[in-house]
Design a protein around this motif. Structure first.
Motif, PDB file in Angstrom:
ATOM      1  N   CYS A 173       8.014  55.335 -51.937  1.00 40.84           N
ATOM      2  CA  CYS A 173       7.198  54.624 -52.877  1.00 40.84           C
ATOM      3  C   CYS A 173       6.254  55.521 -53.640  1.00 40.84           C
ATOM      4  O   CYS A 173       5.424  56.514 -52.835  1.00 40.84           O
ATOM      5  CB  CYS A 173       6.116  53.613 -52.122  1.00 40.84           C
ATOM      6  N   CYS A 223       2.147  54.968 -52.624  1.00 42.28           N
ATOM      7  CA  CYS A 223       1.463  55.099 -51.277  1.00 42.28           C
ATOM      8  C   CYS A 223       2.314  56.225 -50.406  1.00 42.28           C
ATOM      9  O   CYS A 223       1.977  56.489 -49.396  1.00 42.28           O
ATOM     10  CB  CYS A 223       1.236  53.752 -50.433  1.00 42.28           C
ATOM     11  N   CYS A 276       7.663  47.999 -52.345  1.00 43.96           N
ATOM     12  CA  CYS A 276       7.247  48.566 -51.227  1.00 43.96           C
ATOM     13  C   CYS A 276       6.341  47.512 -50.509  1.00 43.96           C
ATOM     14  O   CYS A 276       5.868  46.773 -50.711  1.00 43.96           O
ATOM     15  CB  CYS A 276       6.219  49.496 -51.680  1.00 43.96           C
ATOM     16  N   ALA A 335       4.407  48.138 -47.910  1.00 47.61           N
ATOM     17  CA  ALA A 335       3.085  48.493 -47.695  1.00 47.61           C
ATOM     18  C   ALA A 335       2.104  48.328 -48.559  1.00 47.61           C
ATOM     19  O   ALA A 335       1.233  47.771 -48.443  1.00 47.61           O
ATOM     20  CB  ALA A 335       3.076  49.914 -47.170  1.00 47.61           C
ATOM     21  N   CYS A 336       2.544  48.479 -50.033  1.00 54.19           N
ATOM     22  CA  CYS A 336       1.586  48.261 -51.109  1.00 54.19           C
ATOM     23  C   CYS A 336       2.002  47.395 -52.457  1.00 54.19           C
ATOM     24  O   CYS A 336       1.202  47.161 -53.017  1.00 54.19           O
ATOM     25  CB  CYS A 336       1.027  49.585 -51.621  1.00 54.19           C
TER      26      CYS A 336
HETATM   27 ZN   LIG Z   1       3.857  51.604 -51.391  1.00 56.72          ZN
END
Ligand SMILES: [Zn+2]
Length: 138
Positions: free
Chosen positions: A31, A34, A45, A47-48
């Motif tokens: 990513c 992040c 992604c 996560a983000c």
């Molecule tokens: Zn990310």
């Protein structure tokens, strides 16, 4: 020798992954926002939510985390039974499911160092290089 395999998932992200494998490189998405290394292939992604996910080469080294031997014929005779599947923790972190190359269930142990190889395989879309893992040379 070319081994027949179940059809790969193809499409955005996946095509790029297989193209790098064909060149002998294991590349995973990272990513751009992040910096999380992602696997399996994602469109955003996890996560983000970032969608800029350039591919980055990984070392191909890892350690065996888990393994199992399949005895059920899920692919209507395509794969010879039983076949072994391993879960590798890549040196860079992600968990990667693959087949062992040159070793079997009897050789498996938690933490066994393994390294990347590519096996020439074929599915209905054509020939491709499948990432597999062999025991690391001592
Ligand atoms: Zn990310």
């Amino acid at each position: 020798m070319t081994e027949k395999r179940p059809d790969r998932t193809l499409g955005p992200g996946h095509d790029e992954f297989w193209a790098w494998c064909a060149q002998g490189e294991l590349r995973l998405q990272r990513c751009a926002d992040c910096h999380k290394l992602l696997w399996p292939v994602m469109v955003a992604c996890d996560a983000c939510g970032g969608t800029e996910l350039p591919c980055e080469q990984v070392s191909g080294r890892g350690k065996l985390v888990s393994w199992c031997s399949f005895v059920q014929d899920y692919y209507r005779g395509l794969l010879r039974l039983p076949y072994d599947t391993i879960l590798v923790e890549l040196a860079e972190g992600p968990l990667f499911m693959a087949n062992p190359d040159g070793f079997g269930e009897a050789d498996c142990a938690r933490g066994l160092p393994v390294e990347l190889r590519f096996l020439t395989c074929e599915d209905s879309a054509g020939t491709f290089a499948l990432p597999v893992f062999a025991r690391q040379a001592a």
